[in-house]
Design a protein around this motif. Structure first.
Motif, PDB file in Angstrom:
ATOM      1  N   ARG A   1       8.988  61.131  15.465  1.00 52.31           N
ATOM      2  CA  ARG A   1       8.943  59.944  16.319  1.00 52.31           C
ATOM      3  C   ARG A   1       7.907  58.969  15.782  1.00 52.31           C
ATOM      4  O   ARG A   1       6.922  59.399  15.160  1.00 52.31           O
TER       5      ARG A   1
ATOM      6  N   GLN B   1      18.093  51.824  10.881  1.00 50.40           N
ATOM      7  CA  GLN B   1      19.014  51.526  11.970  1.00 50.40           C
ATOM      8  C   GLN B   1      20.197  50.745  11.425  1.00 50.40           C
ATOM      9  O   GLN B   1      20.038  49.650  10.874  1.00 50.40           O
TER      10      GLN B   1
ATOM     11  N   LYS C   1      24.216  51.383  15.878  1.00 46.17           N
ATOM     12  CA  LYS C   1      23.756  52.766  15.954  1.00 46.17           C
ATOM     13  C   LYS C   1      22.289  52.811  16.358  1.00 46.17           C
ATOM     14  O   LYS C   1      21.560  51.825  16.227  1.00 46.17           O
ATOM     15  N   GLU C   2      21.864  53.960  16.811  1.00 43.17           N
ATOM     16  CA  GLU C   2      20.467  54.137  17.164  1.00 43.17           C
ATOM     17  C   GLU C   2      19.630  54.287  15.897  1.00 43.17           C
ATOM     18  O   GLU C   2      20.122  54.720  14.847  1.00 43.17           O
ATOM     19  N   ARG C   3      18.372  53.953  16.035  1.00 45.32           N
ATOM     20  CA  ARG C   3      17.462  54.125  14.918  1.00 45.32           C
ATOM     21  C   ARG C   3      17.308  55.624  14.642  1.00 45.32           C
ATOM     22  O   ARG C   3      17.184  56.420  15.573  1.00 45.32           O
ATOM     23  N   GLU C   4      17.317  55.982  13.361  1.00 43.06           N
ATOM     24  CA  GLU C   4      17.216  57.396  13.021  1.00 43.06           C
ATOM     25  C   GLU C   4      16.102  57.628  12.010  1.00 43.06           C
ATOM     26  O   GLU C   4      15.790  56.773  11.173  1.00 43.06           O
TER      27      GLU C   4
END
Length: 124
Positions: A108, A40, A44-47
């Motif tokens: 996920r 992350q 920004k979003e965690r990727e």
């Protein structure tokens, strides 16, 4: 389960770093878990970054790190690793390890809880 990430630090573009994730906890059979790394960056979003099957016979990467990062594991030591070569400034982020699963093509985390992670900062 506790997943303790380490190995982050400061690097320059083109450098290499190796991240580690040590798993512990009763009932967590590391050698039977699909494990992965997320990151992350600020704002920004965690990727998803990479994943590895419990038998280490299959690995998966986000396109932006293919050919530069290598995920590996040592089930006997309950250790997950991420070798990062040819680092780029855009790799700057906090990196987290997690048990992962794939749902409809999207990786996920199995648990909603994240550890501390380890910070990687790459300067140009």
């Amino acid at each position: 389960v506790q997943l303790q990430a380490s190995g982050g630090g400061l690097a320059q573009a083109g450098d290499s770093l190796r991240l580690f994730c040590a798993a512990s906890g009763r009932g967590f059979i590391f050698g039977r878990k699909v494990m992965g790394w997320f990151r992350q960056a600020p704002g920004k979003e965690r990727e998803f970054v990479a994943a590895i099957h419990w038998a280490a016979d299959s690995t998966y990467y986000v396109d932006s790190v293919k050919g530069r990062f290598t995920i590996s594991r040592d089930n006997a030591k309950k250790m997950l690793s991420l070798q990062m070569n040819n680092l780029k400034p855009e790799d700057t982020a906090r990196y987290y390890c997690a048990e992962v699963f794939n749902a409809g093509g999207t990786w996920r985390p199995r648990s909603p809880y994240w550890g501390q992670g380890t910070q990687v900062t790459v300067s140009s």
